[in-house]
Design a protein around this motif. Sequence first.
Motif, short mmCIF file in Angstrom:
data_model
loop_
_atom_site.label_atom_id
_atom_site.label_comp_id
_atom_site.label_asym_id
_atom_site.label_seq_id
_atom_site.Cartn_x
_atom_site.Cartn_y
_atom_site.Cartn_z
N PHE A 62 2.38 -1.89 -3.10
CA PHE A 62 1.72 -1.07 -2.08
C PHE A 62 0.60 -0.22 -2.66
N SER A 73 -2.17 -2.59 -2.60
CA SER A 73 -2.61 -2.80 -1.22
C SER A 73 -3.55 -1.69 -0.78
N GLY A 74 -3.19 -0.45 -1.10
CA GLY A 74 -4.05 0.67 -0.74
C GLY A 74 -5.41 0.58 -1.40
N THR A 128 6.48 3.57 4.22
CA THR A 128 6.51 2.87 2.94
C THR A 128 7.74 3.24 2.10
N THR A 132 -4.02 3.35 6.95
CA THR A 132 -3.28 2.31 6.23
C THR A 132 -3.40 2.49 4.73
N MET A 169 -0.22 3.21 2.36
CA MET A 169 0.15 2.22 1.35
C MET A 169 0.14 2.85 -0.05
N GLY A 208 3.32 3.88 -2.04
CA GLY A 208 3.56 3.07 -3.22
C GLY A 208 3.82 3.90 -4.46
N SER A 258 0.24 -8.03 -2.16
CA SER A 258 -0.66 -6.89 -2.01
C SER A 258 -1.72 -7.18 -0.95
N SER A 266 -0.03 -7.36 2.64
CA SER A 266 0.34 -6.03 3.11
C SER A 266 -0.89 -5.27 3.60
N ALA A 267 -1.97 -5.33 2.81
CA ALA A 267 -3.21 -4.65 3.20
C ALA A 267 -3.74 -5.20 4.51
#
Length: 303
Positions: A44, A47-48, A80, A191, A195, A199, A229, A232-233
């Motif tokens: 995560f 992903s961020g 999360t 988001t 994330m 994370g 990743s 999720s994003a």
Amino acid sequence: MKKEQLLGSNLMAIVACLLWSTAFVGIKIGIQYTPPLQFAGIRFMLSGLLIFPFIPNKSKIISTIRAHWRYMLLLALMQTVIHYALFYQGVSLIPSSMSAIIIGMGPMFVSLVSHFFSESDRMTRDKWISIILGIIGVIFVVFGKQKDSTTVNGFLTLVGVTLLLLTNLNSGFVNVLVKSKTAKIPPLLLTMFTMFVGGVGLFVAGVSVEGFAGFVFPAPYYYSLAWLSFLSAAAFSLWFTILQRPEVQVSEINLWKFLIPVSGAILSWVILPNEYPTLLAIIGMCFTAASLLWMNISSKRSK
């Protein structure tokens, strides 16, 4: 215009659910090398970072976070940290078929939470019918696909089931929470913050509980991490965008999540050599199709 917007929201929901359905294989690969919480935390955080370049008006990021930091931090904690801590621990305690069925009931929990906490999104007979058909479909698909040899321990099973039920309940509150802040925070920024900060929280919790696992692993680990990743994003960006649209009802859009086990089963038949369609799984897919068809027909009829 509203009809086209609703169609676009449904298409985005379908894409998000199809992306989520590919996560199970990646998770199975990743946790072979890294403890679950650390793996989820790294996933995560990446992903961020992937979302950050696409956030518009970067000059307003700091001011937006300052104005809404309590809400954004709460969402990062719920969406999360709490969600995936409950999910990973619950899945580790019970057979995968049982886990899939309980998680497959997610839309029902979201609809119930929306009914009690959102005045504009009440349960109706048509929604109940769609939910029941969808849950029946999930059960058939799971039992037609999964072959579990996991030893079941009574107490641990109860704990695992409870954790996954809490996961579904938490997901319902998250969806309502995002919907309540319509148009106040850009969805990509929301988001990204959720994330990355979540994370970090998962990774710190993982290191504290599991011990540090390091970063030197074989190539499959990094392939799975990269894909998870990305999905999720992409999926959460789409989902938060959908939830912030005024024409969307939380309970209705979440019914598309019944597609996740169906898509996952089809992918396993296509990719994995020992997986193949069964009569039970096909019957389950018919129930899922009936659930989504009923939802769309009833939605059009009510409008």
